[in-house]
Scaffold this motif. Structure first.
Motif, PDB file in Angstrom:
ATOM      1  N   THR A  14      87.235 -34.511  -5.492  1.00 54.81           N
ATOM      2  CA  THR A  14      86.057 -34.187  -6.727  1.00 54.81           C
ATOM      3  C   THR A  14      86.379 -32.654  -7.136  1.00 54.81           C
ATOM      4  OG1 THR A  14      84.333 -35.412  -5.311  1.00 54.81           O
ATOM      5  CG2 THR A  14      83.511 -33.444  -6.694  1.00 54.81           C
ATOM      6  N   PHE A  15      86.670 -31.680  -6.141  1.00 56.21           N
ATOM      7  CA  PHE A  15      87.163 -30.493  -6.325  1.00 56.21           C
ATOM      8  C   PHE A  15      88.272 -30.304  -7.347  1.00 56.21           C
ATOM      9  CE2 PHE A  15      90.015 -26.633  -5.532  1.00 56.21           C
ATOM     10  CZ  PHE A  15      89.045 -25.753  -5.479  1.00 56.21           C
ATOM     11  N   TYR A  44      86.891 -31.130 -10.657  1.00 56.24           N
ATOM     12  CA  TYR A  44      86.166 -30.151 -11.651  1.00 56.24           C
ATOM     13  C   TYR A  44      87.250 -29.090 -12.006  1.00 56.24           C
ATOM     14  CZ  TYR A  44      81.474 -31.091 -10.111  1.00 56.24           C
ATOM     15  OH  TYR A  44      79.964 -31.585  -9.989  1.00 56.24           O
ATOM     16  N   MET A 101      82.820 -30.601   0.026  1.00 59.65           N
ATOM     17  CA  MET A 101      83.343 -31.209  -1.140  1.00 59.65           C
ATOM     18  C   MET A 101      84.538 -32.020  -1.166  1.00 59.65           C
ATOM     19  SD  MET A 101      83.900 -30.023  -5.025  1.00 59.65           S
ATOM     20  CE  MET A 101      82.333 -29.422  -5.268  1.00 59.65           C
ATOM     21  N   GLU A 105      79.497 -37.292 -10.366  1.00 57.87           N
ATOM     22  CA  GLU A 105      79.099 -36.115  -9.699  1.00 57.87           C
ATOM     23  C   GLU A 105      77.861 -35.782 -10.629  1.00 57.87           C
ATOM     24  OE1 GLU A 105      79.664 -32.955  -7.045  1.00 57.87           O
ATOM     25  OE2 GLU A 105      80.164 -35.000  -6.782  1.00 57.87           O
ATOM     26  N   ASP A 147      79.885 -24.391 -15.141  1.00 62.08           N
ATOM     27  CA  ASP A 147      79.690 -25.458 -13.958  1.00 62.08           C
ATOM     28  C   ASP A 147      80.972 -25.724 -13.180  1.00 62.08           C
ATOM     29  OD1 ASP A 147      77.490 -26.936 -12.567  1.00 62.08           O
ATOM     30  OD2 ASP A 147      79.063 -28.555 -13.121  1.00 62.08           O
ATOM     31  N   ASN A 168      82.366 -24.978  -9.473  1.00 62.16           N
ATOM     32  CA  ASN A 168      82.600 -26.000  -8.696  1.00 62.16           C
ATOM     33  C   ASN A 168      84.135 -26.205  -8.203  1.00 62.16           C
ATOM     34  OD1 ASN A 168      79.881 -27.257  -7.708  1.00 62.16           O
ATOM     35  ND2 ASN A 168      79.661 -27.545  -9.825  1.00 62.16           N
ATOM     36  N   SER A 169      84.775 -25.242  -8.857  1.00 66.10           N
ATOM     37  CA  SER A 169      86.554 -25.485  -8.574  1.00 66.10           C
ATOM     38  C   SER A 169      86.772 -24.102  -8.037  1.00 66.10           C
ATOM     39  CB  SER A 169      87.238 -25.779  -9.844  1.00 66.10           C
ATOM     40  OG  SER A 169      87.013 -24.850 -10.862  1.00 66.10           O
ATOM     41  N   ARG A 184      74.126 -34.889  -9.083  1.00 66.54           N
ATOM     42  CA  ARG A 184      73.580 -33.619  -8.983  1.00 66.54           C
ATOM     43  C   ARG A 184      72.371 -33.461  -9.832  1.00 66.54           C
ATOM     44  NH1 ARG A 184      77.963 -30.149 -10.607  1.00 66.54           N
ATOM     45  NH2 ARG A 184      76.148 -28.527 -10.788  1.00 66.54           N
ATOM     46  N   VAL A 214      82.576 -22.889  -2.946  1.00 62.22           N
ATOM     47  CA  VAL A 214      82.398 -24.168  -2.446  1.00 62.22           C
ATOM     48  C   VAL A 214      83.201 -24.518  -1.361  1.00 62.22           C
ATOM     49  CG1 VAL A 214      81.273 -25.152  -4.435  1.00 62.22           C
ATOM     50  CG2 VAL A 214      83.837 -25.438  -3.894  1.00 62.22           C
TER      51      VAL A 214
END
Length: 82
Positions: free
Chosen positions: A66-67, A70, A62, A13, A45, A49-50, A17, A55
């Motif tokens: 991935t969530f 994070y 997402m 990720e 960060d 993102n969590s 990014r 998001v």
């Protein structure tokens, strides 16, 4: 220095990014060492993102894995900083 584990999902990720505010050379899959300031930047960060309010998660946002990666990173860094 703070040791943290970076999962392959998170390493991928970050590589996609390329966030400017993070020390990407230290955020490869495996265990890495960060300074307190670097760890705080990674935490900020990961927390963003969590955050389900920040998001979209699901088929058009997402991926759930991935969530969750994070979220796990945020939890780990928060504990390391405590």
């Amino acid at each position: 220095m703070i040791k943290i584990r970076i999962s392959p999902t998170i390493a991928n990720e970050f590589a996609d990014r390329l966030p400017d505010e993070l020390p990407l050379d230290k955020l490869r899959a495996g265990v890495g060492e960060l300074t307190i300031d670097e760890a705080r930047a990674v935490l900020a960060d990961a927390e963003f993102n969590s955050d389900p309010r920040a998001v979209d998660v699901g088929p058009y946002g997402m991926p759930r894995a991935t969530f969750n990666a994070y979220r796990a990173l945020a939890k780990q860094v928060r504990a390391a900083l405590a």
